[in-house]
Motif scaffolding. Structure first.
Motif, PDB file in Angstrom:
ATOM      1  N   ASP A   1      -2.098   4.249   3.848  1.00 52.93           N
ATOM      2  CA  ASP A   1      -2.291   3.667   2.517  1.00 52.93           C
ATOM      3  C   ASP A   1      -2.486   4.693   1.409  1.00 52.93           C
ATOM      4  OD1 ASP A   1      -5.068   4.361   2.425  1.00 52.93           O
ATOM      5  OD2 ASP A   1      -5.629   2.508   3.411  1.00 52.93           O
TER       6      ASP A   1
ATOM      7  N   SER B   1      -9.321   0.328   3.773  1.00 53.22           N
ATOM      8  CA  SER B   1      -8.497   0.168   4.983  1.00 53.22           C
ATOM      9  C   SER B   1      -8.475  -1.287   5.449  1.00 53.22           C
ATOM     10  CB  SER B   1      -9.004   1.078   6.102  1.00 53.22           C
ATOM     11  OG  SER B   1     -10.278   0.662   6.567  1.00 53.22           O
ATOM     12  N   ARG B   2      -9.540  -2.028   5.183  1.00 51.86           N
ATOM     13  CA  ARG B   2      -9.550  -3.454   5.541  1.00 51.86           C
ATOM     14  C   ARG B   2      -8.588  -4.234   4.643  1.00 51.86           C
ATOM     15  NH1 ARG B   2     -15.298  -2.677   6.160  1.00 51.86           N
ATOM     16  NH2 ARG B   2     -15.638  -3.516   4.047  1.00 51.86           N
TER      17      ARG B   2
ATOM     18  N   GLN C   1       5.509  -6.938   9.279  1.00 49.89           N
ATOM     19  CA  GLN C   1       4.817  -7.170   8.027  1.00 49.89           C
ATOM     20  C   GLN C   1       5.488  -6.385   6.900  1.00 49.89           C
ATOM     21  OE1 GLN C   1       2.124  -9.465   7.793  1.00 49.89           O
ATOM     22  NE2 GLN C   1       3.048  -9.854   9.804  1.00 49.89           N
TER      23      GLN C   1
ATOM     24  N   TYR D   1       0.835  -1.196   0.000  1.00 47.83           N
ATOM     25  CA  TYR D   1       0.000   0.000   0.000  1.00 47.83           C
ATOM     26  C   TYR D   1       0.875   1.254   0.000  1.00 47.83           C
ATOM     27  CZ  TYR D   1       1.165  -0.208   4.968  1.00 47.83           C
ATOM     28  OH  TYR D   1       1.855  -0.278   6.157  1.00 47.83           O
TER      29      TYR D   1
ATOM     30  N   LYS E   1       2.624 -14.536  11.083  1.00 44.69           N
ATOM     31  CA  LYS E   1       2.473 -13.748  12.303  1.00 44.69           C
ATOM     32  C   LYS E   1       3.768 -13.771  13.104  1.00 44.69           C
ATOM     33  CE  LYS E   1      -2.510 -14.595  12.732  1.00 44.69           C
ATOM     34  NZ  LYS E   1      -3.589 -15.120  13.609  1.00 44.69           N
TER      35      LYS E   1
ATOM     36  N   ASP F   1       5.789  -3.759   4.643  1.00 42.06           N
ATOM     37  CA  ASP F   1       5.181  -2.433   4.522  1.00 42.06           C
ATOM     38  C   ASP F   1       6.187  -1.491   3.862  1.00 42.06           C
ATOM     39  OD1 ASP F   1       7.057  -1.723   6.444  1.00 42.06           O
ATOM     40  OD2 ASP F   1       5.617  -1.444   8.059  1.00 42.06           O
TER      41      ASP F   1
ATOM     42  N   SER G   1      -5.769  -2.794   3.032  1.00 41.77           N
ATOM     43  CA  SER G   1      -4.387  -2.362   3.298  1.00 41.77           C
ATOM     44  C   SER G   1      -3.959  -2.677   4.724  1.00 41.77           C
ATOM     45  CB  SER G   1      -4.255  -0.859   3.059  1.00 41.77           C
ATOM     46  OG  SER G   1      -4.939  -0.109   4.056  1.00 41.77           O
ATOM     47  N   LYS G   2      -4.945  -2.743   5.648  1.00 44.61           N
ATOM     48  CA  LYS G   2      -4.693  -2.929   7.081  1.00 44.61           C
ATOM     49  C   LYS G   2      -3.875  -1.781   7.668  1.00 44.61           C
ATOM     50  CE  LYS G   2      -5.027  -7.992   7.013  1.00 44.61           C
ATOM     51  NZ  LYS G   2      -5.497  -8.088   5.621  1.00 44.61           N
ATOM     52  N   ASN G   3      -3.890  -0.633   6.979  1.00 45.37           N
ATOM     53  CA  ASN G   3      -3.194   0.552   7.496  1.00 45.37           C
ATOM     54  C   ASN G   3      -3.827   1.804   6.901  1.00 45.37           C
ATOM     55  OD1 ASN G   3      -1.376   2.559   8.339  1.00 45.37           O
ATOM     56  ND2 ASN G   3       0.315   1.089   8.368  1.00 45.37           N
TER      57      ASN G   3
END
Length: 258
Positions: free
Chosen positions: A88, A79-80, A154, A25, A150, A156, A82-84
């Motif tokens: 993003d 946002s869901r 991550q 993202y 996990k 990014d 990209s999780k950020n």
């Protein structure tokens, strides 16, 4: 409409495909990814609220030229993905990278390689460390990096920047659980090695005659007890002048160019 069974070959094949994708993202990050000839983009995600900008025009044109599906979302939906939401910038992309695969795919092909060398990351949480590890592995003599879904940083923009873009072509092997993956590798004849200051074997003198996986642990706590107990070799890097340990990314570089 008939629902696909979760144990059906069709479902499992589809799931493996989506598990093989990396979502990145941020406008500059997505643009740089698309400019790399080795990347295949499956889907480009854009926020409906984005205002016109030249960088967005370039991203869209590159995505189209690579045959990507382009989807527009409201900000919450993006946002869901990209999780950020804070970083993003209204852009995310699902990429399929040439070196990005599930670890069992590597295992199924490893019989054609007499020996191979992997790094396994157990709780490396600093994005800059992760990026530098990827860069060293890509430049050196490393055949893959075992990266659990996990417990580690991550992928990014910070990781991508620290890797100097090598993340887009590095051999990243994804696994859900590192312990299970290491057990599978051991069953297939691989040695699993822990770096330990208490070990007597030195890295520079260690020449395994089998596939080898070097485990790199958390920046402050090192390798977890569960993973350490799975290791069948303990290796040290001798230190001078009272130095107790090296940065995990430096250790990765020493292994990569051993």
């Amino acid at each position: 409409m008939n629902k696909i069974r979760e144990d059906s070959p069709e479902y499992l094949e589809k799931k493996r495909f989506f598990d093989s994708l990396m979502t990145v993202y941020g406008r500059k990050t997505v643009l740089e990814a698309l400019q790399d000839s080795s990347t295949f983009i499956y889907r480009l995600h854009l926020a409906k609220s984005n205002k016109t900008a030249s960088i967005l025009d370039e991203i869209i044109e590159l995505a189209k030229s690579k045959g990507a599906e382009i989807v527009f979302h409201d900000r919450q939906a993006l946002s869901r993905i990209s999780k950020n939401a804070n970083q993003d910038q209204g852009v995310a992309a699902d990429l399929q990278l040439r070196g990005y695969a599930l670890y069992d795919e590597f295992l199924s092909k490893s019989h054609s390689q007499k020996n191979y060398t992997l790094l396994a990351l157990d709780g490396v949480q600093n994005p800059q460390n992760l990026g530098m590890i990827i860069r060293s592995a890509c430049a050196g003599n490393i055949d893959g990096i075992l990266l659990p879904q996990k417990g580690n940083a991550q992928i990014d923009p910070l990781v991508i920047k620290a890797s100097a873009g090598t993340v887009f072509r590095a051999p990243l092997l994804r696994c859900k659980d590192l312990a299970h993956a290491l057990i599978d590798f051991k069953k297939n004849g691989a040695l699993v090695c822990a770096l330990s200051s208490h070990a007597t074997k030195e890295l520079k003198k260690f020449s395994p005659d089998a596939p080898c996986i070097y485990v790199l642990g958390n920046e402050s706590e090192g390798i977890s007890t569960e993973i350490f107990n799975l290791c069948n070799e303990k290796i040290c890097i001798p230190m001078n002048n009272g130095v107790e340990s090296l940065n995990v990314a430096v250790t990765a570089a020493l292994i990569a160019f051993k």
